[in-house]
Design an enzyme around this catalytic site. Structure first.
Site, PDB file in Angstrom:
ATOM      1  N   LYS A 172       0.891  -1.161  -0.078  1.00 58.92           N
ATOM      2  CA  LYS A 172       0.170  -0.087   0.061  1.00 58.92           C
ATOM      3  C   LYS A 172       0.989   1.185   0.193  1.00 58.92           C
ATOM      4  CE  LYS A 172      -1.924   2.580   3.257  1.00 58.92           C
ATOM      5  NZ  LYS A 172      -2.340   4.052   2.347  1.00 58.92           N
ATOM      6  N   GLU A 247      10.272   1.587  10.264  1.00 57.24           N
ATOM      7  CA  GLU A 247      11.308   2.675   9.990  1.00 57.24           C
ATOM      8  C   GLU A 247      10.559   3.970  10.181  1.00 57.24           C
ATOM      9  OE1 GLU A 247      14.240   2.451   9.415  1.00 57.24           O
ATOM     10  OE2 GLU A 247      14.349   0.340   9.113  1.00 57.24           O
ATOM     11  N   CYS A 281      13.053  11.881   5.868  1.00 57.87           N
ATOM     12  CA  CYS A 281      13.195  11.516   7.476  1.00 57.87           C
ATOM     13  C   CYS A 281      14.580  11.721   7.864  1.00 57.87           C
ATOM     14  CB  CYS A 281      12.864   9.990   7.591  1.00 57.87           C
ATOM     15  SG  CYS A 281      13.704   9.001   6.389  1.00 57.87           S
ATOM     16  N   GLU A 383       8.732  15.828  16.081  1.00 59.85           N
ATOM     17  CA  GLU A 383       8.868  15.858  14.610  1.00 59.85           C
ATOM     18  C   GLU A 383       8.225  16.805  13.839  1.00 59.85           C
ATOM     19  OE1 GLU A 383       8.150  12.428  12.086  1.00 59.85           O
ATOM     20  OE2 GLU A 383      10.160  12.650  11.020  1.00 59.85           O
TER      21      GLU A 383
END
Ligand code: NDP
Length: 479
Positions: A172, A247, A281, A383
């Site tokens: 996906k 991750e 990231c 973040e």
């Protein structure tokens, strides 16, 4: 562009016939539809993958390698089309999609096509007692779920090792950026890729993603995305004893010492802060500079930031494109507001950018730099995943380590110094899965990739990924 699922080798509409809008973030316009698939489509995809598993896993490594090389070649052949689709879908400058994202997606397939030919299993000699060897066998149906920031690059980084090691896949892509995964499914159809081996189901994370994770026949899940989503996936997958690679997010520190190669440190720090609008990231979002060069660094950094042109991603001059979606644009702006409330001093940016013409309704934000924010504040802890960085001075190496390590994340760090001992001490002391010394984003695809602490568990990349997608079986032969 009307996007379809790709299940059992057939491009098809979702069973429920529901669709979501696909928006171009640079213009704010809806330019296509995405299937809003559900558990029924996932069930069909898993069944197709299950059926294809015996024949795909029975192919030799060389035969699987040839298929992956065909995909790599087809990506190469459609490079310009894929890069344009990625830029329109994601808002990133077309030049970046052309130079980085699509070539890297091609290279992921190439890398695993060749790596699988060179992997070897362990044998242990027990002398007169015989010997042990380890047989690594594919697991079955792998669930692969990826984010929107590097759409085809990260999608292929999971799919390629899963396929190379003999698994079949239900994947996906992010619902925010589905276009390149759709073009990949066209490629699979055009090269007559074996049916059911790779199935691509589009839709929402909480629906399609959750169904993939919950399905009892996806015994291995590889996920890249946010830490909160990773937690939700773990809650479902752990009691089912699924093999998991997560991750997740980061809050990466760049540590810059007085003795660094100054020009290189400034230039690369601007790149590592604002590439892809800070939506990588691995971008550094906390920049720690030793006090001896702090003022000089700040001036040089800001002068370069002022030269970053925020523009239509399709224009050649664009160095910064659009933020990926309206929701994310609003989230990043809310963090800029928070940083102000937390007492941060704005050195650059701090606002949305209104472009003229085609992009007047796009989601653009100026590259933003704050200083005077303590390590414990939310701006330095959470973040943001956008073009927002903080600058902070430090005095000693110990202090730099405390600051750099002072978050729940541990994905990557960058160190700038010409002192070999400092470089080694810092590399050993930083809590991160990836440390760059005097560079950023350089990497050999053979190395393991991933974070520590809340940046994830498991490793992707290199031979680690081939092994992740296999189950080791120990066989002992008595002589
Ligand atoms: P999300 O976690 O929101 O989404 C990632 C993927 O998971 C998407 O395909 C999403 O679908 C899907 N998803 C969402 N909820 C669920 C669920 N409950 N079960 C299964 N799947 C689900 O991340 P973003 O797409 O917003 O990506 C940004 C994040 O990714 C950042 O935190 C960034 O740091 C991280 N990232 C980490 C990297 C690494 O290597 N460590 C590399 C790149 C990014 P949908 O889009 O429909 O919501």
């Amino acid at each position: 562009m009307k996007i379809l699922n790709y299940i059992n080798g057939v491009l098809q509409a979702p069973v429920n016939n529901k669709y979501l809008d696909n928006t171009n973030p640079a213009t704010g316009e809806i330019y296509g539809n995405i299937p809003r698939s559900d558990a029924e489509d996932v069930e069909a995809a898993v069944m197709a993958a299950k059926k294809a598993f015996p024949s795909w896993s029975a192919l030799s490594a060389g035969q699987r390698s040839n298929w992956l090389l065909k995909i790599a070649q087809a990506i190469e052949d459609r490079m310009d089309e894929l890069a344009l689709a990625e830029s329109v879908d994601n808002g990133k400058p077309l030049s970046l999609a052309k130079a980085v994202d699509i070539p890297r997606a091609r290279d992921n397939f190439k890398f695993y096509a060749t790596a699988v030919l060179h992997d070897a299993y362990e044998t242990h000699d027990m002398g007169a007692d015989g010997f042990n060897y380890t047989l690594r066998q594919p697991i079955g149906v792998a669930g692969c779920i990826s984010p929107w920031n590097l759409p085809l690059y990260l999608f292929s980084w999971k799919i390629a090792p899963a396929l190379a090691s003999g698994n079949t896949v239900v994947a996906k892509p992010s619902e925010v950026t589905p276009a390149t995964a759709y073009l990949l499914s066209e490629i699979l159809r055009d090269i007559d890729f074996p049916k059911g081996v790779l199935n691509i189901v589009h839709g929402l994370g909480g629906e399609v993603g959750a169904s993939i994770v919950e399905h009892p026949d996806t015994q291995v899940i590889s996920f890249t995305g946010g830490t909160e989503t990773g937690k939700a996936i773990s809650k479902v997958a752990a009691p089912m004893f699924k093999k998991l690679s997560l991750e997740l997010g980061g809050k990466n520190a760049n540590v810059i010492f007085n003795d660094c190669d100054f020009d290189e440190a400034v230039k690369t720090s601007v790149r590592s802060s604002f590439s892809n609008q800070g939506q990588i990231c691995l971008c550094g979002s906390r920049i720690y500079v030793q006090r001896g060069i702090y003022d000089k660094f700040k001036a040089a950094f800001l002068s370069r930031v002022a030269g970053l042109t925020v523009a239509d991603p399709l224009s050649q001059t664009s160095r910064m494109g659009a933020i990926v979606s309206k929701d994310h644009f609003e989230k990043v702006l809310s963090y800029i507001e928070l940083a102000r409330e937390e007492g941060g001093t704005i050195l650059a940016g701090g606002h949305a950018v209104k472009l003229e013409g085609r992009c007047e309704n796009g989601y653009f934000i100026a590259p933003t730099v704050f200083e005077n924010l303590p390590i414990g504040c939310r701006t330095n802890q959470e973040e943001i995943f956008g073009p927002v960085v903080t600058l902070t001075p430090f005095d000693t190496e110990e202090e730099a380590l405390l600051l750099a390590n002072g978050t729940v994340y541990g994905l990557a760090s960058t160190v700038w110094t010409t002192n070999l001992q400092t470089a080694h001490r810092m590399a050993a002391g930083l809590h991160a899965g990836i440390i760059w010394v005097n560079c950023w984003l350089n990497r050999d695809l053979r190395t393991p990739f991933g974070g520590v602490k809340q940046s994830g568990v498991g490793r992707e990349g290199g031979f680690e990924a081939l092994r992740f997608f296999t189950e080791p079986k120990n066989i002992c032969i008595k002589l």
